[in-house]
Design a protein around this motif. Structure first.
Motif, PDB file in Angstrom:
ATOM      1  N   LEU A  99       0.809  -1.219   0.000  1.00  0.00           N
ATOM      2  CA  LEU A  99       0.000   0.000   0.000  1.00  0.00           C
ATOM      3  C   LEU A  99       0.843   1.270   0.000  1.00  0.00           C
ATOM      4  N   PRO A 100       1.956   1.352   0.745  1.00  0.00           N
ATOM      5  CA  PRO A 100       2.753   2.583   0.689  1.00  0.00           C
ATOM      6  C   PRO A 100       3.201   2.950  -0.721  1.00  0.00           C
ATOM      7  N   ALA A 101       3.581   1.964  -1.506  1.00  0.00           N
ATOM      8  CA  ALA A 101       4.017   2.261  -2.879  1.00  0.00           C
ATOM      9  C   ALA A 101       2.869   2.818  -3.706  1.00  0.00           C
ATOM     10  N   LEU A 102       1.660   2.286  -3.499  1.00  0.00           N
ATOM     11  CA  LEU A 102       0.496   2.792  -4.231  1.00  0.00           C
ATOM     12  C   LEU A 102       0.189   4.228  -3.823  1.00  0.00           C
ATOM     13  N   ILE A 103       0.244   4.509  -2.525  1.00  0.00           N
ATOM     14  CA  ILE A 103      -0.005   5.875  -2.052  1.00  0.00           C
ATOM     15  C   ILE A 103       1.065   6.820  -2.572  1.00  0.00           C
ATOM     16  N   ALA A 104       2.316   6.375  -2.549  1.00  0.00           N
ATOM     17  CA  ALA A 104       3.417   7.229  -3.006  1.00  0.00           C
ATOM     18  C   ALA A 104       3.251   7.592  -4.471  1.00  0.00           C
ATOM     19  N   GLN A 105       2.965   6.602  -5.309  1.00  0.00           N
ATOM     20  CA  GLN A 105       2.811   6.859  -6.733  1.00  0.00           C
ATOM     21  C   GLN A 105       1.603   7.748  -7.000  1.00  0.00           C
ATOM     22  N   THR A 106       0.502   7.469  -6.299  1.00  0.00           N
ATOM     23  CA  THR A 106      -0.729   8.230  -6.488  1.00  0.00           C
ATOM     24  C   THR A 106      -0.543   9.700  -6.121  1.00  0.00           C
ATOM     25  N   LEU A 180      -4.755  13.611   0.853  1.00  0.00           N
ATOM     26  CA  LEU A 180      -5.135  12.242   0.502  1.00  0.00           C
ATOM     27  C   LEU A 180      -5.811  11.575   1.698  1.00  0.00           C
ATOM     28  N   PRO A 181      -7.079  11.174   1.573  1.00  0.00           N
ATOM     29  CA  PRO A 181      -7.777  10.493   2.665  1.00  0.00           C
ATOM     30  C   PRO A 181      -7.289   9.048   2.839  1.00  0.00           C
ATOM     31  N   PHE A 182      -6.812   8.741   4.020  1.00  0.00           N
ATOM     32  CA  PHE A 182      -6.354   7.392   4.372  1.00  0.00           C
ATOM     33  C   PHE A 182      -7.561   6.608   4.885  1.00  0.00           C
ATOM     34  N   PHE A 183      -8.484   6.349   3.958  1.00  0.00           N
ATOM     35  CA  PHE A 183      -9.755   5.687   4.258  1.00  0.00           C
ATOM     36  C   PHE A 183      -9.980   4.574   3.233  1.00  0.00           C
ATOM     37  N   ALA A 184     -10.755   3.564   3.645  1.00  0.00           N
ATOM     38  CA  ALA A 184     -11.047   2.444   2.750  1.00  0.00           C
ATOM     39  C   ALA A 184     -12.253   2.738   1.863  1.00  0.00           C
ATOM     40  N   LEU A 185     -13.377   3.111   2.461  1.00  0.00           N
ATOM     41  CA  LEU A 185     -14.608   3.357   1.711  1.00  0.00           C
ATOM     42  C   LEU A 185     -15.013   4.824   1.784  1.00  0.00           C
ATOM     43  N   ARG A 186     -15.773   5.258   0.802  1.00  0.00           N
ATOM     44  CA  ARG A 186     -16.315   6.608   0.798  1.00  0.00           C
ATOM     45  C   ARG A 186     -17.537   6.653   1.719  1.00  0.00           C
ATOM     46  N   ALA A 187     -17.420   7.421   2.779  1.00  0.00           N
ATOM     47  CA  ALA A 187     -18.526   7.558   3.731  1.00  0.00           C
ATOM     48  C   ALA A 187     -18.630   9.021   4.137  1.00  0.00           C
ATOM     49  N   ILE A 211      -7.990   6.426  -0.600  1.00  0.00           N
ATOM     50  CA  ILE A 211      -7.070   5.475  -1.224  1.00  0.00           C
ATOM     51  C   ILE A 211      -7.746   4.133  -1.484  1.00  0.00           C
ATOM     52  N   GLY A 212      -8.750   3.780  -0.693  1.00  0.00           N
ATOM     53  CA  GLY A 212      -9.464   2.525  -0.924  1.00  0.00           C
ATOM     54  C   GLY A 212     -10.276   2.511  -2.199  1.00  0.00           C
ATOM     55  N   GLU A 213     -10.490   3.680  -2.815  1.00  0.00           N
ATOM     56  CA  GLU A 213     -11.226   3.777  -4.071  1.00  0.00           C
ATOM     57  C   GLU A 213     -10.303   3.683  -5.294  1.00  0.00           C
ATOM     58  N   HIS A 214      -9.012   3.569  -5.064  1.00  0.00           N
ATOM     59  CA  HIS A 214      -8.070   3.577  -6.190  1.00  0.00           C
ATOM     60  C   HIS A 214      -8.321   2.380  -7.108  1.00  0.00           C
ATOM     61  N   PRO A 215      -8.240   2.564  -8.420  1.00  0.00           N
ATOM     62  CA  PRO A 215      -8.497   1.453  -9.355  1.00  0.00           C
ATOM     63  C   PRO A 215      -7.565   0.260  -9.189  1.00  0.00           C
ATOM     64  N   GLN A 216      -6.403   0.459  -8.578  1.00  0.00           N
ATOM     65  CA  GLN A 216      -5.467  -0.649  -8.409  1.00  0.00           C
ATOM     66  C   GLN A 216      -5.702  -1.461  -7.133  1.00  0.00           C
ATOM     67  N   VAL A 217      -6.649  -1.021  -6.312  1.00  0.00           N
ATOM     68  CA  VAL A 217      -6.892  -1.721  -5.042  1.00  0.00           C
ATOM     69  C   VAL A 217      -7.358  -3.164  -5.248  1.00  0.00           C
ATOM     70  N   PRO A 218      -8.254  -3.464  -6.203  1.00  0.00           N
ATOM     71  CA  PRO A 218      -8.608  -4.881  -6.400  1.00  0.00           C
ATOM     72  C   PRO A 218      -7.396  -5.766  -6.691  1.00  0.00           C
ATOM     73  N   ALA A 219      -6.452  -5.265  -7.473  1.00  0.00           N
ATOM     74  CA  ALA A 219      -5.246  -6.049  -7.757  1.00  0.00           C
ATOM     75  C   ALA A 219      -4.395  -6.221  -6.511  1.00  0.00           C
TER      76      ALA A 219
END
Length: 228
Positions: A99-106, A180-187, A211-219
Motif C-alpha cells: 500500500l505505501p508504494a500505491l499511495i506514493a505513486q498516487t 489524501l484520505p487514508f480511508f477504505a470506503l467513501r462515507a 485510497i481505498g477507491e483507487h483502481p489498483q486496489v482490487p489487484a
C-alpha cells in the motif's frame, strides 16, 4: 480454492451505498482470482455478514480496514461468534506491505498533474482517528513515516477527523499541497467532513479520492489472497 469474505465497517445510518460499493469491490477482486470464492459484507448492513458466509467451509476474512484495531480484533470476532461463525483473518488493507508504494505513486502523480513541485508542497495524509482508541491514529502516523522515506514532498503531515491534530488546523498551515484520505470506503467523513474542513481552512490544493477507491486496489487485494 480459497474462500474470501471482504469485510468493512459500513455506515449504520445509510448502509446500502457502502454495501453496494463493497460488493462491487468483491466482484472486481473475484475477476482477478477466478479459482477462488470472493464475497463481501459490511458490518452495518443487517444480515449481510451471515449471507456472505453462507455455504462456506473454510473462509478467510479480508478486513477492509485501515488499522488492526477494535473492529478487527473485537467487534468482528464478536459478530461472527454471535452468528455461530468462525474464520481466520488476513492482514487489514491499511497494513498491506504494498500500500505505501500505491499511495506514493498516487500522490506524486497527482502533485505533478496539479502543477505542484513536491519538493515545495505538503502532502496531508488524513485519517479517521478516535476519541477512545489509538490504533487508527497510530496507523496513519506509521504510514506517513513510511512515505517520508520514499517521497520528495517538502512535508508529509498527518491530520485526523475525530481527534487532534484536526484537519482544518493542519490544512490552514499547508496552503500549498494536496490532501489524501487514508480511508477504505467513501462515507460521511470522506464525502462531507474532509471537504468541509479543507474549505474552512481555505485550502485550495487537490483533494484526492480515498485510497481505498483507487483502481489498483482490487489487484492489491488479489495479490494478498495469492500470498495467503
Amino acid at each position: 480454492m480459497k474462500q474470501i469474505v471482504i469485510v468493512a465497517h459500513g455506515s449504520p445510518s445509510d448502509p446500502a451505498p457502502q454495501e453496494a460499493a463493497l460488493q462491487d469491490l468483491a466482484q472486481r477482486v473475484g475477476a482477478l482470482c477466478p479459482d477462488d470464492t470472493v464475497r463481501a459484507a459490511t458490518l452495518a448492513c443487517p444480515g449481510a455478514l451471515e449471507a456472505a458466509f453462507e455455504g462456506l467451509s473454510d473462509p478467510l476474512v479480508y478486513p477492509f480496514f485501515m488499522a488492526e484495531g477494535w473492529f478487527t480484533r473485537r467487534e468482528l470476532p464478536r459478530r461472527l461468534a454471535k452468528a455461530g461463525l468462525s474464520a481466520r483473518h488476513m492482514r487489514p488493507f491499511g497494513l498491506d506491505p504494498h500500500l505505501p508504494a500505491l499511495i506514493a505513486q498516487t500522490s506524486h502523480d497527482a502533485a505533478i498533474q496539479a502543477g505542484l513541485e513536491p519538493e515545495s508542497a505538503d502532502l496531508i495524509l488524513v485519517g479517521h482517528g478516535s476519541k477512545v482508541a489509538h490504533r487508527s491514529k497510530d496507523s496513519t502516523y506509521a504510514m506517513a513515516e513510511t512515505l517520508r522515506r520514499s517521497l520528495p514532498f517538502w512535508r508529509i503531515r498527518v491530520a485526523l477527523i475525530e481527534e487532534p491534530p484536526f484537519l482544518a488546523n493542519i490544512a490552514a498551515q499547508s496552503l500549498r499541497g494536496l490532501c489524501l484520505p487514508f480511508f477504505a470506503l467513501r462515507a460521511g467523513h470522506v464525502e462531507n467532513d474532509i471537504p468541509e474542513a479543507l474549505e474552512e481552512a481555505a485550502f485550495n490544493g487537490p483533494l484526492l479520492p480515498a485510497i481505498g477507491e483507487h483502481p489498483q486496489v482490487p489487484a492489491l487485494i488479489a495479490a494478498a489472497i495469492v500470498r495467503e
